[in-house]
Design a protein around this motif. Sequence first.
Motif, short mmCIF file in Angstrom:
data_model
loop_
_atom_site.label_atom_id
_atom_site.label_comp_id
_atom_site.label_asym_id
_atom_site.label_seq_id
_atom_site.Cartn_x
_atom_site.Cartn_y
_atom_site.Cartn_z
N LEU A 194 -4.19 -6.61 36.71
CA LEU A 194 -4.70 -5.82 35.59
C LEU A 194 -5.98 -6.42 35.02
O LEU A 194 -6.48 -5.96 33.99
N GLU B 183 -2.66 4.66 25.82
CA GLU B 183 -1.56 4.69 26.77
C GLU B 183 -1.54 3.47 27.68
O GLU B 183 -1.05 3.53 28.80
N GLY B 184 -2.05 2.35 27.19
CA GLY B 184 -2.16 1.18 28.04
C GLY B 184 -1.31 0.00 27.61
O GLY B 184 -1.65 -1.14 27.92
N SER B 185 -0.19 0.26 26.89
CA SER B 185 0.64 -0.85 26.43
C SER B 185 2.02 -0.77 27.06
O SER B 185 2.45 0.27 27.55
N SER B 186 2.73 -1.90 27.04
CA SER B 186 4.09 -1.92 27.58
C SER B 186 4.87 -3.06 26.95
O SER B 186 4.29 -4.01 26.40
N ASP C 254 -0.83 -4.72 24.52
CA ASP C 254 -1.86 -3.79 24.98
C ASP C 254 -2.44 -4.35 26.27
O ASP C 254 -3.19 -5.33 26.27
N ARG C 255 -2.11 -3.73 27.40
CA ARG C 255 -2.52 -4.27 28.70
C ARG C 255 -4.01 -4.09 28.97
O ARG C 255 -4.61 -4.89 29.71
N GLU C 256 -4.61 -3.08 28.41
CA GLU C 256 -6.05 -2.90 28.59
C GLU C 256 -6.82 -3.98 27.84
O GLU C 256 -7.75 -4.59 28.37
N SER D 82 -4.64 -9.16 22.57
CA SER D 82 -3.68 -8.13 22.98
C SER D 82 -2.30 -8.37 22.38
O SER D 82 -1.56 -7.42 22.10
N ARG E 130 4.13 -1.62 33.69
CA ARG E 130 3.69 -0.25 33.46
C ARG E 130 4.23 0.26 32.13
O ARG E 130 5.19 -0.27 31.60
#
Length: 228
Positions: free
Chosen positions: A42, A72-75, A100-102, A111, A197
């Motif tokens: 990532l 829509e980039g968190s997990s 927040d993966r982004e 993040s 994801r």
Amino acid sequence: MILNLSVNGQATEFSIDNLAIAGWAGRDQEGVQHHIDELAELGVQPPSTTPLFYRVDPQQLTQADKVQVLGEGSSGEAEVLLIADANRRLFVSLASDHTDRELESYSVAFSKQICVKPLAKEAWPLEEVAPHWDQLRLGSEIEEQGARVEYQNGTLAELLDIPTLLERLPKELRDNQGILPNTAMLCGTVPAIGGIRMSPSFSGSLTDPVLNRSIRLDYSLETLPVAV
């Protein structure tokens, strides 16, 4: 930050002044490298040292059933939450290191700070589980195409034990008696099955097979639009 947790059926209040997240906290270096490789896909830079402790505002802890995230980039990731109360007595609960993966590809520390950390509503005294710590099981499920899918499944034998983590705490979180009172720490996670994801909902569990009990955590996401 005030947390209300049930400890052996008794409502217990905890005041949290410090919150840290232990990253890269695997006991098996191969497992640590696996997680580093997951995040490298990532675009996340590898850590300078392991374990690495990230400081987060205690106000980011939440017991809400629904949380808001930006984009829509968190997990989430299921993790043991260690709590030292005002008298330094230690308790364990369950939390999700929602990230927040982004943003993580820019800065892991940023993040971690930007997302709330959902927390279960129950805790156990550490002394009750310490003798069989490695047998405790950490797991999670996510939602995909309307179905529940296993996302994590491992034992705490895969992670650094509590005494080791406490020995390695930065000086800001400990004194000559050990971890500071009113401090909480997320203690690391096991790898994601099928890769990291996002999911519209997350369920985590901490299972004690010896005393036949478990702590559960369930929350859903409300995704906020990213205004430009």
